[in-house]
Design a protein around this motif. Sequence first.
Motif, short mmCIF file in Angstrom:
data_model
loop_
_atom_site.label_atom_id
_atom_site.label_comp_id
_atom_site.label_asym_id
_atom_site.label_seq_id
_atom_site.Cartn_x
_atom_site.Cartn_y
_atom_site.Cartn_z
N GLY A 183 0.79 -1.23 0.00
CA GLY A 183 0.00 0.00 0.00
C GLY A 183 0.81 1.27 0.00
N ILE A 184 2.15 1.17 -0.03
CA ILE A 184 2.98 2.37 -0.06
C ILE A 184 2.72 3.13 -1.36
CG2 ILE A 184 5.36 3.22 -0.15
CD1 ILE A 184 4.52 2.27 2.60
N PHE A 185 2.51 4.44 -1.24
CA PHE A 185 2.12 5.25 -2.39
C PHE A 185 3.29 5.49 -3.35
CE2 PHE A 185 1.70 9.44 -4.40
CZ PHE A 185 0.50 9.27 -5.08
N VAL A 186 3.00 5.39 -4.65
CA VAL A 186 3.98 5.68 -5.69
C VAL A 186 3.38 6.69 -6.66
CG1 VAL A 186 5.53 4.75 -7.44
CG2 VAL A 186 4.86 3.32 -5.50
N ALA A 206 11.25 -0.91 -4.19
CA ALA A 206 11.24 0.50 -3.80
C ALA A 206 10.18 0.76 -2.74
CB ALA A 206 11.00 1.37 -5.03
N ARG A 207 9.02 0.13 -2.88
CA ARG A 207 7.98 0.26 -1.85
C ARG A 207 8.48 -0.29 -0.51
NH1 ARG A 207 3.17 -1.00 -5.92
NH2 ARG A 207 1.97 0.93 -5.69
N ALA A 208 9.13 -1.45 -0.57
CA ALA A 208 9.64 -2.06 0.66
C ALA A 208 10.71 -1.18 1.30
CB ALA A 208 10.21 -3.45 0.35
N LEU A 209 11.56 -0.57 0.48
CA LEU A 209 12.61 0.29 1.02
C LEU A 209 12.01 1.53 1.67
CD1 LEU A 209 15.63 0.82 1.33
CD2 LEU A 209 15.61 1.92 -0.91
N ALA A 210 10.99 2.11 1.05
CA ALA A 210 10.32 3.27 1.65
C ALA A 210 9.73 2.91 3.01
CB ALA A 210 9.24 3.79 0.71
N LEU A 211 9.10 1.75 3.10
CA LEU A 211 8.52 1.31 4.38
C LEU A 211 9.62 1.09 5.41
CD1 LEU A 211 6.14 0.36 6.10
CD2 LEU A 211 6.41 -1.91 5.09
N LEU A 212 10.71 0.46 5.00
CA LEU A 212 11.81 0.19 5.91
C LEU A 212 12.39 1.49 6.46
CD1 LEU A 212 13.42 -2.20 7.08
CD2 LEU A 212 15.01 -1.96 5.17
N GLY A 222 10.62 4.17 6.95
CA GLY A 222 9.60 4.88 7.71
C GLY A 222 8.75 5.84 6.92
N ARG A 223 8.68 5.67 5.61
CA ARG A 223 7.88 6.57 4.78
C ARG A 223 6.68 5.85 4.18
NH1 ARG A 223 10.72 7.18 0.77
NH2 ARG A 223 12.88 6.83 1.42
N SER A 224 5.63 6.61 3.94
CA SER A 224 4.42 6.05 3.34
C SER A 224 4.38 6.29 1.84
CB SER A 224 3.17 6.67 3.98
OG SER A 224 3.17 8.09 3.79
N TYR A 225 5.47 6.76 1.27
CA TYR A 225 5.53 7.06 -0.16
C TYR A 225 6.94 6.76 -0.68
CZ TYR A 225 7.49 11.26 1.95
OH TYR A 225 8.23 12.13 2.73
N VAL A 226 7.03 6.50 -1.97
CA VAL A 226 8.29 6.16 -2.62
C VAL A 226 8.90 7.41 -3.25
CG1 VAL A 226 9.37 4.85 -4.49
CG2 VAL A 226 7.62 3.78 -3.06
N LEU A 227 10.18 7.60 -3.04
CA LEU A 227 10.93 8.67 -3.71
C LEU A 227 11.71 8.08 -4.87
CD1 LEU A 227 12.37 10.59 -0.62
CD2 LEU A 227 10.39 11.22 -2.02
N ALA A 228 12.08 8.94 -5.81
CA ALA A 228 12.90 8.49 -6.93
C ALA A 228 14.22 7.91 -6.43
CB ALA A 228 13.15 9.65 -7.90
N GLY A 229 14.71 8.43 -5.31
CA GLY A 229 15.94 7.91 -4.74
C GLY A 229 15.82 6.46 -4.30
N ASP A 230 14.62 6.07 -3.86
CA ASP A 230 14.40 4.66 -3.50
C ASP A 230 14.54 3.77 -4.72
OD1 ASP A 230 13.77 5.42 -0.85
OD2 ASP A 230 11.68 5.78 -1.40
N VAL A 231 13.98 4.23 -5.84
CA VAL A 231 14.08 3.47 -7.09
C VAL A 231 15.53 3.34 -7.52
CG1 VAL A 231 13.43 3.41 -9.53
CG2 VAL A 231 11.76 4.17 -7.81
N ALA A 232 16.26 4.47 -7.49
CA ALA A 232 17.67 4.45 -7.89
C ALA A 232 18.50 3.58 -6.96
CB ALA A 232 18.21 5.88 -7.92
N ASP A 233 18.12 3.55 -5.68
CA ASP A 233 18.87 2.77 -4.69
C ASP A 233 18.81 1.27 -4.99
OD1 ASP A 233 19.52 1.32 -2.21
OD2 ASP A 233 19.55 3.29 -1.28
N VAL A 234 17.65 0.79 -5.41
CA VAL A 234 17.49 -0.66 -5.64
C VAL A 234 17.75 -1.06 -7.08
CG1 VAL A 234 15.83 -0.83 -3.75
CG2 VAL A 234 15.00 -0.49 -6.09
N ALA A 235 17.91 -0.08 -7.98
CA ALA A 235 17.97 -0.38 -9.42
C ALA A 235 19.10 -1.33 -9.78
CB ALA A 235 18.09 0.92 -10.22
N SER A 236 20.28 -1.10 -9.23
CA SER A 236 21.43 -1.92 -9.60
C SER A 236 21.25 -3.37 -9.16
CB SER A 236 22.71 -1.34 -8.99
OG SER A 236 23.83 -2.11 -9.36
N ASP A 237 20.78 -3.57 -7.93
CA ASP A 237 20.59 -4.93 -7.43
C ASP A 237 19.48 -5.66 -8.17
OD1 ASP A 237 22.62 -4.68 -5.58
OD2 ASP A 237 21.30 -4.03 -3.96
#
Length: 359
Positions: free
Chosen positions: A240-243, A289-295, A297-312
């Motif tokens: 349910g994390i907002f994107v 990215a949703r999981a990272l945002a939750l981890l 403590g945020r209820s929404y995804v930032l572009a930085g979350d996407v970039a953070d997980v992109a390589s893996d």
Amino acid sequence: MRRSGATGVGPYPASGEMGSMSAEDEAAVADASATLERALIEVKKVVVGQDRLVERMLLGLLARGHLLLEGVPGVAKTLAVRTLADVAGGSFARLQFTPDLMPSDITGTRVWRAAQETFDVELGPVFANLVLADEINRAPAKVQSALLEAMAEHQVSIAGRSHRLPEPFLVLATQNPVESEGVYRLPEAQRDRFLMKVDVPYPTGQEEFEILHRMSVDPPRAEQVLTPADVVRLQRVADGIFVHHSVMSYLVSLTVATRDPSFFGLSHLGDVVELGVSPRASLGMLAAARALALLRGRSYVLAGDVADVASDVMSHRLLLSFDAVADGTDPRDVVRQVIEQIPRPSVATREDPDAARTA
């Protein structure tokens, strides 16, 4: 579709305004984040350093995505997985992959019961909440493929009948990148089933000193923090994390750039990438990215979350050309160039529309 320099593909704007969640949803996110923090602390009681590995394992648990852990022997891959199993609760199974392993050793088989004069199905060790596939590249392809249906469909077929796996279900596989004798390269279809491939490095000198201090005599044990029902609940909160649509458009741009690099001003990658990532990578990156945002403590995804997980998420899915492999090109370097080329969108909350967020 926009040309190079645009924030993303599709009809979405480069910046936008995020929706707001209900107070009940915000409370659920806060509670889930606090629970995950306790779980993280318990894992870190045992695993020294390896912060990225620990974080990625929790992301896999939240995003329902299997992980491939690659590192030399002795860097805490198996210890980290065992500790996560202790903290998350539920059932745990370790599969030691060897050249003589058979598919039925993993999935199960039919057994003749002489007393009842009938066949009975004996389920294999894959029927566990968390499965450690240790040294997965030491078994031949037919054994590796035995995991494919389980990883993709969360079920196993034995003697023509399907058997559902328990929920939650997570496979964490390890492999040694340096050995070439007695190992079998994972097929592309199998690699694509892993949400992320995580490189596990050596600890720093300071971390190794702490390992000696903490683990040499009386190693600590992690306490159970979660139950399988808790994990399922956390997964639903992550769903349910907002994107915002501009962040989603940015995500799509990253994946499409691996398939059509010249469209995004990356023409030099045309001779490097033989085959880009599939839409499965986009789905996986969104879930991660949703999981990272939750981890965090945020209820929404930032572009930085996407970039953070992109390589893996993307590096192990890229198929490089023969010349690129011969030149020793690292797929992670290709993903890094894509991330640097695609601008990140700016998104603001409705409560503070002037505060654009890109990180």
